[in-house]
Write an enzyme that holds these catalytic residues in place. Structure first.
Site, PDB file in Angstrom:
ATOM      1  N   TRP A 348       0.837  -1.210   0.000  1.00 11.91           N
ATOM      2  CA  TRP A 348       0.000   0.000   0.000  1.00 11.91           C
ATOM      3  C   TRP A 348       0.864   1.250   0.000  1.00 11.91           C
ATOM      4  CZ3 TRP A 348      -1.836   3.021   4.670  1.00 11.91           C
ATOM      5  CH2 TRP A 348      -0.924   2.934   5.723  1.00 11.91           C
ATOM      6  N   ASP A 349       2.131   1.078   0.315  1.00 10.31           N
ATOM      7  CA  ASP A 349       3.087   2.186   0.315  1.00 10.31           C
ATOM      8  C   ASP A 349       3.051   2.936  -1.015  1.00 10.31           C
ATOM      9  OD1 ASP A 349       3.696   0.005   2.015  1.00 10.31           O
ATOM     10  OD2 ASP A 349       5.704   0.784   2.380  1.00 10.31           O
ATOM     11  N   GLU A 475       0.442  -2.813  12.596  1.00  9.49           N
ATOM     12  CA  GLU A 475       0.532  -4.268  12.687  1.00  9.49           C
ATOM     13  C   GLU A 475       0.822  -4.771  14.102  1.00  9.49           C
ATOM     14  OE1 GLU A 475       3.427  -4.889   9.568  1.00  9.49           O
ATOM     15  OE2 GLU A 475       1.852  -5.013   8.063  1.00  9.49           O
ATOM     16  N   LYS A 577       2.872   0.293  16.261  1.00 13.29           N
ATOM     17  CA  LYS A 577       4.038   0.281  15.389  1.00 13.29           C
ATOM     18  C   LYS A 577       4.025   1.505  14.497  1.00 13.29           C
ATOM     19  CE  LYS A 577       5.876  -2.750  11.734  1.00 13.29           C
ATOM     20  NZ  LYS A 577       5.506  -3.874  10.851  1.00 13.29           N
ATOM     21  N   GLN A 578       2.830   1.914  14.118  1.00 11.61           N
ATOM     22  CA  GLN A 578       2.658   3.134  13.323  1.00 11.61           C
ATOM     23  C   GLN A 578       1.262   3.661  13.632  1.00 11.61           C
ATOM     24  OE1 GLN A 578       3.113   0.553   9.716  1.00 11.61           O
ATOM     25  NE2 GLN A 578       1.774   2.103   8.893  1.00 11.61           N
TER      26      GLN A 578
END
Lengths: 744, 744
Positions: A348-349, A475, A577-578
């Site tokens: 998806w980046d 994640e 994580k993000q």
């Protein structure tokens, strides 16, 4: 975020330079000194052979292999891994003098240096070899990939004896027998071979790759051949203090079609090889012209910060090397064409982090990225069926459109690629105004995406719509219900699709009115976990009740956590994580108030450990917007030099494409304050304390716009193209070549 | 729960009988006609060779192999699979007449029948073979495993010509080359061999297994040998209408110690073989004595329901075959010794479902099961460390104490085995009063279990203790927080351990006072999701908000869901596989009011799809308690005849040990209304409408107690042993051999 720089390269505004050899960093250097032209990429390895750590890596966009993992008997769990496969070592060289073979791990040498120039894409390495017999030979190795003729690669070797005259043995070849490191095997067969030419066929996918070379500068003595190898042996006559030059021109022509006849693949390659007659110097010249034009449009300059000046140019250079929209059906791998990690797959980046760079420098290239998804719509529809859903589910990781992530907990639970495709269409269309694309391919994609979302989502007992048993982009929270990011993005996807479908001929797009009203209802009743008391969005239902962990209390030696913690331990607390919530506040930035952004930033930032390289940029951009300038700058610095300073200690595996794309966003969206999530582009710059001034350029609605910011003002000017409308600090301007200055 | 019977065996109170061969059910029959004596087990396959579907399965308790799955790089994810390995076909027989080899898939035959007698453990099969040449030979195959000498196995073959006299070729052997079906390979080497004797060594674990045979009844003609095979060839002289008998006596002597010298393993086997001289008839007689004594203590009779009479006796017989506490270190595999499914591993089923049968028939055997956990405490402590925790975490699946479940989502998230061990200690001690065991091994286990729970659990923001990122026994809700079962069982485990430690010498058990007070605090503040308004326990935080699915709307062809649904789809709603809340209400039955049980039963029962064979019994017991008699009976019927009627259509893989153990609980706890979760045993029987009367017997505090229930009364009597105290319908009685009758 206690990341520590591991800097060994010299600072230069247009180059990376290694002065003296750093063998401990040899594979990091291989990644950093990589060359690519979108079609092909080559790591900065030592072509003459090196018995130290080395990853001889040559990758071609879209040339991949497949592998099946141990099968599980469950439906929807993908066990097929597609991976960009290591191909042919076209730089193969061996040099022998007085019976001694050159090998920088064993040979005596001095005056080592190497550099890569962003203005030409030339990689140059030089040193003086001192043989055991006492001879000194100065060697310069140069290489180039042509930006004009994408199949063309060039190598030049210059030999200058410093204390002798005589013969140097040199072998130059093409080697298809290189193993793919990650899977410890070679994946090629060579059914056709001639001196200096090989036709490779990959073992599982059967794609064709022709490699052919011409070597000039000395008289061939003999030819060498092996099953997957061809080379020519030279005795180069060298004269004391005179430079001898060996030049190798290589064609790497790929054919992805496994049905292509061998005869034809061979002929096409041969013809191209025969008709290619540029010298190294000509290719270099053409590259300089190419890069000059590019930098004129897309450069970012920073005054007062040489490190980040180098960092951001490295990032932009790498982005352009990796992808520029000239190879049909190309996408952007997580490591570009610089390494095997993440199997060369796209994530998806592409839509979320990389697309903006292209949207504002090369909109056609941006469109091609979305077209990659359009071309792989059939695979996405098959994937949706595998998940017992309708419509199209785009893969978490892919080389060819099929799901290539074999960790079911990611592949079956994460849907950010699917909503990212819808976001990309919206973003592309509002920036370019390309409604033709929207009406043809865009609408078809949007409908299939909505169908997937409608079938995957469910109604709760309380009458709200949402997604159950999912993983958001974060994640570190694995199987949750009503992830705020997933739900919010789905809501916006429904809304945009409904808006696009308004007044459209529903039967032409195969939608029924009941489907439309269903989507409308789902969008309206989408559950976005939110606490009106605090203004906090809850990352998922129950997140606020999770046990708290002070992420700063985690010892440095525990990182990366995936390698040091029990796998499930990561999921037992409120560490992320993000930042899912901050992420959608970035993507739909203008839909949220400053106050909302602040309260959520203050809550989520301390819970984020940034184990994803995607994370710091989003924090940086929001921090800058919220006036948290030092934090913004620290996050930026990390993203911009993630590879040059090897912050994550894994740049040996390849560069962090997404992070370098995000570094660009850091300057343009972060300090530049650009916002592209509205009908009108908006710019509200600030300037880091450390900087005197900075400048960036964007392509927008057919014009090139230059934005210059110093301590007191922002100057914005169209430098090419028609008048454009945009907002500066919230006020609408008509911008032309005279430009505007506004105090900051 | 629409399960449909697939009945093909005749009804008989003490036997299972197949009248006429049912080739479509041949592997189901192999499971049902299995013999075992805890040490060894053998499926009911045709020993003479059969070219139809056949699983030649011979398994020895504790003889296992290991296999490593594709490794993942994450800590705590087990990639080692241990599995009970198929061993030696000791029944190997080939019969030839007039050049035709007997094979029931190809030969002509009539009058086929077979039966297994629960009063002797003898399996008998007979038929008349008609050769192409027109000869008729009546054959009877008998087999037995000695309950007295566990290494001893016997086969008898009777041959009666019906229309000729002549020679029948017969080969009798031992075959170590049988493949393990699930992994498609043979796992044995035979480093030593002599005529009629083989020493097998398993390939990965290197356990030793000696197999030796003596065959009597005819004169050997020749010997056959191969790498993993030994046999003797006979020409049997048969006379018209006279029975010739061939008898084979086999010793299967295993040595689990991989260090044992081959010499010694061979000698031990040889000696045993040489000194064993019982005839088939003697072994049969001894078995009859054994089983008569067993049934006298442990029989259940049902008047008025021949099907369930047969069913429950089959269950009890299989339980006793599978495990009876004579093999040190044995446990109970999910399929007993009857098949390869579930890799022969033991699960929490041992403590939760199987233990009560032994507690009330053979307390020493019950103790041995808990001692299995004590012996494997070091492995459980290693496992806890792998999960970044302290103390001991007992494996989800195991052969040797190490975790053998390679699905991380189960192995890393399910802790019901760990709390089940604590429950088993408590249950064993309150029933037997064996405080010696508690003070020696029990306390050590409890302390390590509490340590694990304390380290794996966490404090929420609201100051409650609980378990995050877990899976309860209900495997249809994967990664949840505060699973009610896990939390409740942990709370009770802490409480019991604290009670046991009260007044104990803390330093002797290695506990600090601060640890004790921590556990105390955790127990007090354990979060048990509960809605006081409705009286409902919430299976986990957020369960009540899950999308609802009407489980009755799922089409029959979708079952089993694991095979037909996308893996993640199972986790998207409020469907459960087995009832976590009802489960702890069964285990600590007297801690909950009738009203609480009813409201939770009514809520959870319709959400349960019983995809686990563990589920129906718990429903049956609670339904009976709640006066929902028809439901109770339906659930009971399913559990009792799960294999005889092949309800789950997978009995070919082996019997459902846990379900048959639960069938016993269905009668004793369900209809019998026994409750063993208090200081005093309590009995409150009811009787199903369909039955005239039923009777069961239990061993309790050294006495054998007979409970007889008919339509009007319950009669309870000590038939052996001292006076015992127990409650009948809530009233305390002192029971002796005169007995008591109470109206129902």
């Amino acid at each position: 975020m206690a990341k520590i720089a591991d800097q060994y390269l010299l600072i230069h505004p247009w180059k990376i330079i290694e002065d003296g050899f750093h063998p401990d960093h040899s594979e990091v250097s291989e990644s950093l000194f990589s060359l690519a032209n979108e079609h092909q990429g080559v790591r900065g390895y030592f072509e003459e052979g090196y018995s130290g750590n080395q990853l001889i890596g040559v990758y071609l966009n879209g040339i991949y292999e497949e592998k099946f993992t141990e099968s599980t008997s469950y439906k929807g769990i993908s066990n097929r891994l597609a991976f960009m496969v290591n191909t042919v070592n076209w730089l193969y060289t061996r040099i022998e003098l007085d019976g001694e073979t050159l090998d920088l791990a064993k040979s005596k040498f001095t005056s080592f240096s190497r550099e890569l120039d962003f203005r030409s894409g030339e990689y140059k390495r030089e040193f003086v070899w001192e043989t055991a017999s006492g001879k000194k030979l100065r060697l310069v190795f140069l290489r180039l990939l042509s930006m004009e003729h994408k199949e063309l690669a060039c190598q030049q070797i210059r030999l200058t004896p410093l204390n002798f005259s005589g013969k140097v043995n040199l072998t130059s070849g093409l080697d298809f027998s290189v193993p793919h490191r990650m899977y410890g095997q070679n994946f090629w067969n060579c059914p056709r071979r001639a001196p200096g030419m090989l036709l490779g066929i990959s073992q599982s996918i059967h794609q064709r790759l022709f490699a052919g070379m011409k070597v000039k500068g000395s008289t061939p003595i003999s030819a060498l051949e092996d099953e997957k190898f061809t080379a020519i042996h030279f005795e180069v006559d060298v004269q004391n203090n005179q430079e001898s030059v060996i030049e190798k021109t290589v064609i790497l022509q790929s054919d992805r079609n496994p049905q292509q006849s061998l005869e034809k693949a061979w002929e096409k390659g041969m013809t191209l090889l025969q008709t290619t007659d540029q010298h190294y110097a000509e290719v270099l010249e053409a590259n300089k012209v190419y890069w000059a034009a590019f930098w004129a449009k897309s450069d970012i300059t920073i005054e007062g910060d040489p490190e980040n000046q180098q960092g951001i140019r490295f990032c932009i250079f790498q982005m352009q090397q990796t992808y520029r929209g000239v190879v049909p059906g190309a996408n952007i791998g997580a490591k570009g064409l610089t390494g095997e990690a993440y199997n060369g797959n796209a994530f998806w980046d592409t839509e979320t982090y990389c697309l903006p760079f292209y949207l504002f420098s090369n909109p056609e290239a941006a469109k091609s990225l979305i077209e990659f998804r359009y071309k792989t719509l059939p695979q996405a529809m098959t994937r949706a069926k595998d998940l017992d859903c309708a419509g199209a589910c785009f893969p978490v990781a892919t080389s060819d459109g099929t799901e290539s992530c074999t960790l079911w907990q990611h592949a079956s639970l994460q849907f950010q690629t699917t909503t990212a495709v819808a976001y990309a269409i919206w973003h592309y269309v509002i920036i370019t105004g390309d409604t033709d694309f929207l009406r043809s391919k865009g609408i078809e994609l949007l409908v299939q995406i909505c169908r997937f979302l409608a079938s995957r989502g469910q109604w709760s007992a309380k009458g709200k719509f949402g997604f159950y048993a999912v993983m958001g982009p974060d994640e570190f929270q694995m199987m949750v219900n009503n992830n705020a990011y997933t739900n919010y993005m789905a809501k916006r996807t429904f809304e945009y699709t409904l808006q696009v479908l308004e007044g459209a001929d529903l039967s032409a797009v195969g939608c029924s009115p009941s489907e439309i009203s269903e989507w409308c209802h789902m969008a309206e009743e989408m559950y976005i976990p939110y606490d009106p008391q605090t203004g906090l969005y809850e990352q998922h239902e129950g997140f606020f009740n999770l046990p708290h962990i002070d992420v700063d209390s985690i010892p440095m030696e525990d990182f990366p956590l995936y390698s040091h913690w029990s796998y499930d331990r990561i999921y037992r607390n409120d560490m992320i994580k993000q930042p899912d919530v901050l992420m959608f506040m970035f993507l739909y930035n203008q839909s949220f108030s400053q106050a909302e952004k602040l309260v959520n930033y203050l809550y989520y930032e301390p819970r984020c450990i940034h184990e994803s390289s995607l994370s710091p940029s989003v924090h940086s951009i929001l921090a800058e917007e919220l006036g948290r300038y030092q934090e913004a700058f620290d996050f930026f610095r990390f993203a911009t030099r993630i590879d040059l300073d090897n912050y994550n200690r894994n740049s040996a595996e390849g560069i962090h494409t997404t992070s370098i794309a995000a570094a660009w966003m850091n300057i343009v969206y972060g300090f530049g304050g650009m916002r592209s999530d509205g009908e009108v582009l908006s710019i509200s710059p600030s300037i880091p304390l450390q900087w005197k001034s900075y400048r960036f350029q964007i392509v927008y609605r057919g014009s090139v716009i230059k934005v210059e910011v110093d301590k007191s003002k922002v100057s914005i000017q169209v430098i090419e193209g028609p008048v454009v409308q945009l907002k500066i600090f919230g006020k609408l301007y008509k911008l032309d070549q005279r430009g505007i200055s506004v105090k900051i």
